[in-house]
Scaffold this active site. Structure first.
Site, mmCIF file in Angstrom:
data_model
loop_
_atom_site.group_PDB
_atom_site.id
_atom_site.type_symbol
_atom_site.label_atom_id
_atom_site.label_comp_id
_atom_site.label_asym_id
_atom_site.label_seq_id
_atom_site.Cartn_x
_atom_site.Cartn_y
_atom_site.Cartn_z
ATOM 1 N N GLU A 158 -0.523 -1.940 5.267
ATOM 2 C CA GLU A 158 0.426 -1.848 6.383
ATOM 3 C C GLU A 158 0.280 -0.524 7.116
ATOM 4 O OE1 GLU A 158 3.448 -0.961 8.943
ATOM 5 O OE2 GLU A 158 3.392 0.152 7.067
ATOM 6 N N GLU A 159 -0.118 0.509 6.374
ATOM 7 C CA GLU A 159 -0.079 1.874 6.908
ATOM 8 C C GLU A 159 -1.297 2.264 7.721
ATOM 9 O OE1 GLU A 159 2.491 3.763 6.744
ATOM 10 O OE2 GLU A 159 3.686 3.182 4.995
ATOM 11 N N HIS A 206 8.113 8.685 3.988
ATOM 12 C CA HIS A 206 6.945 9.508 4.369
ATOM 13 C C HIS A 206 7.161 10.990 4.044
ATOM 14 C CE1 HIS A 206 4.687 6.429 7.066
ATOM 15 N NE2 HIS A 206 5.578 5.791 6.317
ATOM 16 N N ARG A 209 18.953 -6.301 13.132
ATOM 17 C CA ARG A 209 18.993 -6.183 14.581
ATOM 18 C C ARG A 209 18.228 -7.341 15.228
ATOM 19 N NH1 ARG A 209 20.273 -2.475 18.456
ATOM 20 N NH2 ARG A 209 19.592 -3.261 20.459
ATOM 21 N N ASP A 233 0.812 -1.223 0.000
ATOM 22 C CA ASP A 233 0.000 0.000 0.000
ATOM 23 C C ASP A 233 0.845 1.272 0.000
ATOM 24 O OD1 ASP A 233 0.801 -0.887 2.584
ATOM 25 O OD2 ASP A 233 -0.651 0.424 3.557
HETATM 26 NI NI NI Z 1 6.670 1.131 5.295
#
Ligand code: NI
Length: 398
Positions: free
Chosen positions: A140-141, A368, A181, A82
């Site tokens: 996802e957002e 973003h 990580r 998305d």
């Molecule tokens: Ni993302």
């Protein structure tokens, strides 16, 4: 050698995956509205000879690539598909053509990489035993997050993967590099909405009022102590209030009501639950002790993202083998959130970062933002490394 085979296939498919990325970039779609994107992914998979199923969590697409002895072991690879409500500011020919929508978080890259992986794996089906589940995940957002819906719909069953990998573009990291990580990596994120009700009146006559502004002030200070005094200091946590508004009020008017909005983030699900209760109890207590009333509402967001130690350390070593030690870095903890975390709460998961920046070429904008872009050579690393990780993980027994 497997490594060389994957590298040469990635080289071979780079221009095709670049074209795919540019197509996706031109036609971005918002979370839960990825209709054309889902269709496009399905068409490409079909073109590559891969059976696939549309309609997962709305517009998601799932496929299974079978190697020899396909039920021996299954692993999953996830790409989110998305885009964001941002108007792209760019002169590139592949600039967004969907007004007000932009792939500003690189999900077009994740999707193209996974399509590249799909194509590579179908060429190498004799090189591995087991199967690879491809998850092209929508939304996802946006809460509740496509991942949570896919899990409810059974994406982790029939067949059940034993490990899942996901990658995310990372502009601060130069193209060609990746980062890992193990352990705690990204935070849970919950939205806090607090309404404090008092009794308004003349600013010169506070004794006739119940001042919600003063209550709000105590409340902001008090709630910070949940983080500093109640939580285990070895667990990262942050509480931020980003909005404070009163209904009415002026230099000489005490308002009736104050609203606060904030975010609470941490990296431990048990503490997260406890903190929610303690914050509500404290807020209600402070308000009532001052004669007011408090409504405390928490909009639960994504859980914290835990990278399985064993899987992630192994993946890092494999990445060093594939890309060279100098191209693999350790990542710091991030207090941002990501819905891949839902998978990480269910099974061994590894979420790593794909370098997409190129300072020399001026590709530095962060995700973003309306000027975000990637060095498209990242597709080479993105599809190659993921294919390598998938096959090597399947080669491991059990
Ligand atoms: Ni993302």
């Amino acid at each position: 050698m497997l490594k060389e085979k994957i590298q040469s296939l990635a080289d071979e498919y780079l221009s095709e995956m670049t074209a795919i990325r540019r197509h996706l970039h031109q036609y971005p779609e918002l979370s839960f509205h990825e209709v054309e994107t889902g269709k496009f992914i399905s068409e490409k998979l079909t073109e590559f000879g891969i059976e696939n199923e549309q309609g997962w969590a709305g517009n998601g697409v799932i496929a299974l690539i079978k190697g020899k002895n396909p039920t021996r072991k299954v692993i999953a690879l996830r790409a989110d598909i998305d885009a964001l409500p941002i108007t792209e500011d760019s002169a590139v020919p592949y600039k967004s053509r969907n007004e007000g929508i932009m792939h500003a978080c690189g999900h077009d890259v994740h999707t193209s990489c996974l399509l590249g992986v799909a194509k590579i794996l179908t060429k190498l089906q004799n090189e591995f035993e087991g199967s690879v589940k491809l998850i092209f995940q929508p939304a996802e957002e946006k809460l509740p997050g496509g991942a949570s819906i896919l899990i409810k719909e059974g994406v982790l069953k029939n067949p059940s993967p034993t490990a899942i990998f996901g990658q995310h573009v990372h502009p601060p990291l130069e193209v060609g590099k990746v980062g890992f990580r193990p352990g705690m990596y990204m935070a849970s994120a919950d939205e806090l909405y607090i309404t404090i009700k008092g009794k308004g009146g003349h600013g010169a006559l506070p004794h006739d009022c119940i001042d919600p502004i003063l209550i709000a002030s105590h409340l902001i200070i008090g709630l910070q102590q949940i983080v500093s005094r109640y939580m285990d200091p070895t667990i990262p946590a942050v509480l931020t209030f980003g909005k404070i508004n009163s209904t009415g009020g002026a230099t000489n008017i005490i308002p009736n009501e104050v609203k606060l909005e904030g975010t609470f983030r941490t990296m431990n699900e048990e503490w997260r639950e406890k903190a929610h209760q303690q914050m509500a109890t404290m807020a209600e207590g402070i308000a009532s002790s001052m004669g007011g009333f408090c409504e405390f509402h928490i909009e639960k967001g994504y859980p914290f993202l835990h990278n399985d130690e064993v899987l992630t350390k192994k993946a890092k070593l494999l990445a060093e083998e594939y890309l060279g030690k100098e191209n693999v870095v350790d990542l710091p903890i991030r207090m941002t959130a990501e819905d891949f975390a839902f998978y990480s709460q269910q099974m061994p998961a590894c979420f790593y970062r794909l370098g997409t920046g190129n300072v020399a070429k001026g590709i530095t904008s962060s995700v973003h933002t309306n000027t975000f872009d990637v060095d498209e050579d990242c597709l080479l690393t993105g599809m190659g490394l993921m294919s390598w990780l998938a096959i090597k993980e399947l080669k491991n027994a059990h």
